[in-house]
Scaffold this motif. Structure first.
Motif, mmCIF file in Angstrom:
data_model
loop_
_atom_site.group_PDB
_atom_site.id
_atom_site.type_symbol
_atom_site.label_atom_id
_atom_site.label_comp_id
_atom_site.label_asym_id
_atom_site.label_seq_id
_atom_site.Cartn_x
_atom_site.Cartn_y
_atom_site.Cartn_z
ATOM 1 N N LEU A 24 0.750 -1.197 0.238
ATOM 2 C CA LEU A 24 -0.040 -0.106 -0.141
ATOM 3 C C LEU A 24 0.893 1.221 -0.065
ATOM 4 O O LEU A 24 0.126 2.264 0.029
ATOM 5 C CB LEU A 24 -0.873 0.120 1.334
ATOM 6 C CG LEU A 24 -2.120 -1.106 1.008
ATOM 7 C CD1 LEU A 24 -2.713 -0.956 2.394
ATOM 8 C CD2 LEU A 24 -2.914 -0.685 0.010
ATOM 9 N N GLU A 25 2.200 1.084 -0.157
ATOM 10 C CA GLU A 25 2.916 2.301 -0.019
ATOM 11 C C GLU A 25 2.881 2.949 -1.450
ATOM 12 O O GLU A 25 2.885 2.300 -2.470
ATOM 13 C CB GLU A 25 4.672 1.860 0.000
ATOM 14 C CG GLU A 25 4.799 1.330 1.757
ATOM 15 C CD GLU A 25 5.997 1.513 2.246
ATOM 16 O OE1 GLU A 25 7.010 1.951 1.361
ATOM 17 O OE2 GLU A 25 6.317 0.941 3.337
ATOM 18 N N GLY A 26 3.149 4.106 -1.370
ATOM 19 C CA GLY A 26 3.130 4.816 -2.789
ATOM 20 C C GLY A 26 3.388 6.303 -2.434
ATOM 21 O O GLY A 26 3.833 6.735 -1.485
ATOM 22 N N PRO A 27 3.078 7.301 -3.535
ATOM 23 C CA PRO A 27 3.410 8.663 -3.189
ATOM 24 C C PRO A 27 2.593 9.099 -1.918
ATOM 25 O O PRO A 27 1.367 9.080 -1.856
ATOM 26 C CB PRO A 27 2.874 9.504 -4.394
ATOM 27 C CG PRO A 27 2.858 8.356 -5.615
ATOM 28 C CD PRO A 27 2.631 6.969 -4.952
ATOM 29 N N GLY A 29 0.267 15.970 -22.995
ATOM 30 C CA GLY A 29 1.492 15.370 -22.948
ATOM 31 C C GLY A 29 1.866 15.227 -21.541
ATOM 32 O O GLY A 29 3.166 15.126 -21.184
ATOM 33 N N ILE A 30 0.870 14.910 -20.675
ATOM 34 C CA ILE A 30 1.491 14.680 -19.235
ATOM 35 C C ILE A 30 1.149 13.270 -18.974
ATOM 36 O O ILE A 30 -0.439 12.813 -19.017
ATOM 37 C CB ILE A 30 0.674 15.718 -18.345
ATOM 38 C CG1 ILE A 30 0.899 17.204 -18.770
ATOM 39 C CG2 ILE A 30 1.070 15.345 -16.943
ATOM 40 C CD1 ILE A 30 0.241 18.174 -17.966
ATOM 41 N N PRO A 31 1.898 12.439 -18.567
ATOM 42 C CA PRO A 31 1.523 11.004 -18.275
ATOM 43 C C PRO A 31 0.570 11.149 -16.923
ATOM 44 O O PRO A 31 0.819 11.716 -15.960
ATOM 45 C CB PRO A 31 2.853 10.418 -17.764
ATOM 46 C CG PRO A 31 3.797 11.144 -18.544
ATOM 47 C CD PRO A 31 3.378 12.456 -18.559
ATOM 48 N N ALA A 32 -0.556 10.536 -16.966
ATOM 49 C CA ALA A 32 -1.536 10.590 -15.858
ATOM 50 C C ALA A 32 -2.275 9.042 -15.885
ATOM 51 O O ALA A 32 -2.308 8.557 -17.049
ATOM 52 C CB ALA A 32 -2.734 11.559 -16.333
ATOM 53 N N ARG A 33 -2.521 8.531 -14.616
ATOM 54 C CA ARG A 33 -3.510 7.287 -14.414
ATOM 55 C C ARG A 33 -4.200 7.470 -13.425
ATOM 56 O O ARG A 33 -4.264 8.115 -12.426
ATOM 57 C CB ARG A 33 -2.089 6.290 -14.237
ATOM 58 C CG ARG A 33 -1.536 6.751 -12.814
ATOM 59 C CD ARG A 33 -0.312 5.379 -12.627
ATOM 60 N NE ARG A 33 0.233 5.836 -11.340
ATOM 61 C CZ ARG A 33 1.509 5.228 -10.985
ATOM 62 N NH1 ARG A 33 2.057 4.475 -11.680
ATOM 63 N NH2 ARG A 33 1.995 5.398 -9.812
ATOM 64 N N PRO A 34 -5.328 6.815 -13.637
ATOM 65 C CA PRO A 34 -6.629 6.760 -12.596
ATOM 66 C C PRO A 34 -6.115 5.768 -11.333
ATOM 67 O O PRO A 34 -5.311 4.930 -11.444
ATOM 68 C CB PRO A 34 -7.820 6.070 -13.170
ATOM 69 C CG PRO A 34 -6.951 5.223 -14.241
ATOM 70 C CD PRO A 34 -5.675 5.710 -14.662
ATOM 71 N N VAL A 35 -6.394 5.998 -10.320
ATOM 72 C CA VAL A 35 -6.215 5.244 -9.087
ATOM 73 C C VAL A 35 -7.538 5.536 -8.126
ATOM 74 O O VAL A 35 -8.444 6.176 -8.443
ATOM 75 C CB VAL A 35 -5.005 6.004 -8.060
ATOM 76 C CG1 VAL A 35 -3.528 5.847 -8.853
ATOM 77 C CG2 VAL A 35 -5.424 7.190 -7.634
ATOM 78 N N ALA A 36 -7.394 4.302 -7.430
ATOM 79 C CA ALA A 36 -8.834 4.206 -6.638
ATOM 80 C C ALA A 36 -8.613 3.618 -5.233
ATOM 81 O O ALA A 36 -7.359 3.065 -4.882
ATOM 82 C CB ALA A 36 -9.630 3.283 -7.479
ATOM 83 N N GLY A 37 -9.619 4.212 -4.474
ATOM 84 C CA GLY A 37 -9.469 3.679 -2.895
ATOM 85 C C GLY A 37 -10.526 4.253 -2.212
ATOM 86 O O GLY A 37 -11.587 4.238 -2.462
ATOM 87 N N ILE A 38 -10.041 4.780 -0.938
ATOM 88 C CA ILE A 38 -11.059 5.387 0.109
ATOM 89 C C ILE A 38 -10.766 6.716 0.406
ATOM 90 O O ILE A 38 -9.746 6.849 0.830
ATOM 91 C CB ILE A 38 -10.731 4.290 1.280
ATOM 92 C CG1 ILE A 38 -11.512 2.896 0.967
ATOM 93 C CG2 ILE A 38 -11.808 4.729 2.374
ATOM 94 C CD1 ILE A 38 -11.343 1.921 1.883
ATOM 95 N N LEU A 39 -11.892 7.465 0.521
ATOM 96 C CA LEU A 39 -11.875 8.706 1.039
ATOM 97 C C LEU A 39 -12.547 9.103 2.359
ATOM 98 O O LEU A 39 -13.635 8.428 2.640
ATOM 99 C CB LEU A 39 -12.427 9.650 -0.112
ATOM 100 C CG LEU A 39 -12.869 11.157 0.434
ATOM 101 C CD1 LEU A 39 -11.443 11.839 0.495
ATOM 102 C CD2 LEU A 39 -13.761 11.897 -0.858
ATOM 103 N N ARG A 45 -4.996 4.957 -1.120
ATOM 104 C CA ARG A 45 -4.887 4.505 -2.493
ATOM 105 C C ARG A 45 -4.823 2.914 -2.360
ATOM 106 O O ARG A 45 -3.861 2.396 -1.666
ATOM 107 C CB ARG A 45 -3.506 4.868 -3.378
ATOM 108 C CG ARG A 45 -3.700 4.634 -4.730
ATOM 109 C CD ARG A 45 -2.153 5.043 -5.146
ATOM 110 N NE ARG A 45 -1.337 4.101 -4.569
ATOM 111 C CZ ARG A 45 0.073 4.221 -5.186
ATOM 112 N NH1 ARG A 45 0.342 5.136 -6.118
ATOM 113 N NH2 ARG A 45 0.953 3.367 -4.606
ATOM 114 N N LEU A 46 -5.533 2.186 -3.018
ATOM 115 C CA LEU A 46 -5.656 0.929 -3.116
ATOM 116 C C LEU A 46 -5.400 0.117 -4.231
ATOM 117 O O LEU A 46 -4.470 -0.820 -4.294
ATOM 118 C CB LEU A 46 -6.990 0.109 -2.572
ATOM 119 C CG LEU A 46 -7.318 0.552 -0.955
ATOM 120 C CD1 LEU A 46 -8.749 0.127 -0.921
ATOM 121 C CD2 LEU A 46 -6.524 0.172 0.038
#
Length: 519
Positions: A322-325, A442-452, A489-490
């Motif tokens: 579960l580690e990340g930015p 031109g900006i790399p982007a990706r969706p993430v999902a989890g809990i708010l 983030r999950l």
């Protein structure tokens, strides 16, 4: 010399024939294995810890020139103040070498409905048609492919029909997820071999009024570890020699177990009835979550935040973290701190040109190229070339101009162009629209999902990560650049699978960090 050439040509042709018949190319099953494949069906109970939350059935039938694989999931999802039933079914047709030819997927139940039809043209193009359950119009997508494609339920079958099961055997395959509308390359490895026992027949226990095993079957099975090549939730699947799943688990506590039909379906219905979970029939609309309000001094969103897992879910899953930015995991606790947006020399002038980062991103159908997206991105940026400034401009435009609609309204997911045209969408629609706008710029982007975590409770939520000097979380739904620390983030580079993510909401205990509780 002439005789030598003739013999060499004959040996070469013979070798090619042997290779084609007995050593198929990657992505192809052995023709003789497919030809002798026995039709069969299997039934599974879906468990969330100690409670059955659904059922799964998988059926494979032989055709004159291939195989048909059908799957159905009936899942109880905790939404709003209660539990809602969702039914997701897929019917896929494969050629004799198990290359996907066409499929149809349908979502129905109390959470809404939509129909997705797909056709593969020559392993190079996927044609999709997405129709809402409440509208007659459909949305079409053309998705380029790098090679053969599979649906998730056919992956174990494809792997088993490629060759004998053996510990250490590996493979890679491109998988299209109809629920997440994304294509990802999956890495597969046989990690272990064992003997498993499953119920073969059932009888009714008059005391508990539940079905219990009447006889048991012993199966030799192999543990197939499956993980998206870039990132995402891994899974461990025990598969028998025929390619049928015996048991599967995810690091978030969901598991499926093969059993007799009566035990799977009969006990599921009995438990739903006992819990008062009668099917309402009408689509359910849950209001969108509201973020935590900032304190008067504006520090609430910057304060560290901690989530505590109900149990140490990720123990024994070294490949999942579960580690990340901004996220640091210590045992069952995940500490989150707000990231900083790179400025000056840490930013760059768009477009970003490192192909390594771009190639790590999955293919998201709803964020695919669209003239409406390209035109809108140009109007928003108006010549802005700094990556950080562009991300801020895009996220704030999206949050101010796209209205957040409630979940489960019966409308199908929609492409980024349609979201821009309608001016509204659910959380996933808005996030994928931002990802499409950033990618076009031109900006790399990706969706993430989890809990708010909100003031009332925790919700499923989706946001995005953009690459500047590293991956930075951004919430275009609420215009937060970067996103604050109240998000766990999950999954990465994909939107949440309700089966695995939604049940986690009820099992997390949020705790605020040194900044103190928000007002």
């Amino acid at each position: 010399m002439l005789a030598f050439v003739v013999v060499a040509s004959w040996l070469s042709a013979l070798g090619w024939l042997v290779r084609r018949e007995y050593f198929p190319a990657p992505g192809q099953a052995r023709p003789e294995a497919v030809a002798t494949f026995p039709p069969s069906a299997a039934f599974y109970a879906v468990w969330g810890r100690d409670r059955q939350i659904g059922i799964v059935s998988t059926t494979a039938d032989t055709l004159e020139d291939g195989i048909r694989v059908t799957a159905r999931q009936d899942i109880d999802l905790p939404l709003g103040e209660g539990t809602r039933r969702a039914i997701f079914s897929t019917n896929g047709v494969y050629a004799s070498d198990l290359r996907l030819r066409d499929f149809s997927s349908r979502l129905s139940g109390e959470t809404g409905s939509y129909l997705l039809d797909g056709v593969v043209e020559g392993d190079s193009l996927l044609l999709l048609s997405l129709t809402s359950g409440t509208e007659d119009a459909s949305e079409a997508f053309r998705v380029p492919l790098a090679g053969p494609l599979l649906l998730p339920e056919a992956v174990p079958l494809w792997f088993a029909l490629q060759g004998p099961m053996a510990v250490g055997r590996t493979a890679e395959v491109d998988v299209f997820d109809p629920a997440g509308l994304a294509i990802r390359r999956h890495q597969l490895v046989v990690a272990a071999e064992s003997i498993l026992v499953v119920p073969d027949s059932a009888e009714l226990d008059t005391g508990s009024t539940l079905w219990v095993p009447a006889s048991l079957d012993t199966l030799k099975a192999w543990r197939l570890d499956i993980r998206p090549a870039a990132s995402g939730l891994p899974s461990r699947v025990w598969v028998d020699a025929g390619g049928y799943v015996v048991e599967a688990r995810s690091p978030l506590g969901v598991r499926i177990e093969r059993s007799a039909f009566e035990i799977v379906r009969g006990n599921y219905r009995a438990r739903r009835t006992a819990a008062g979970l009668a099917d309402a029939g009408a689509p359910f609309r849950t209001p969108p979550p509201r973020p935590l309000e900032e304190r008067d001094d504006g520090t609430a969103g910057d304060s560290p935040f901690e989530f505590v897992l109900g149990r140490a879910d990720t123990d024994g899953w070294p490949e999942f973290s579960l580690e990340g930015p901004g996220q640091l995991q210590i045992g069952s606790r995940v500490r989150i701190e707000r990231s900083a947006l790179p400025r000056g020399g840490l930013s760059y002038r768009i477009p970003y040109r490192d192909s390594t980062v771009w190639s790590s991103l999955g293919t998201h159908v709803l964020a695919s190229a669209d003239p409406r997206v390209e035109a809108r991105a140009r109007r928003i940026l108006t010549g802005t070339r700094d990556a950080s400034a562009a991300v801020e401009a895009l996220a704030r435009w999206v949050s101010r101009n796209l209205q957040l609609a409630p979940h489960g309204g019966g409308r199908a997911p929609q492409g980024a162009g349609s979201t821009l045209e309608r001016g509204e969408g659910d959380v996933n629609d808005i996030v994928l629209t931002f990802v499409a706008l950033a990618g076009t710029a031109g900006i790399p982007a990706r969706p993430v999902a989890g809990i708010l975590q909100t003031e009332q409770r925790a919700h499923y939520h989706a946001w995005a990560e953009v690459y500047i000097s590293g991956w930075i979380p951004v919430d275009p739904v609420y215009g937060q650049v970067p996103a604050d620390a109240h998000r766990l983030r999950l999954t990465v580079d994909g939107l949440g699978r309700p089966l695995e993510l939604v049940p986690q909401v009820t099992r997390l205990r949020p705790q605020v960090g040194p900044g103190g509780p928000p007002r």
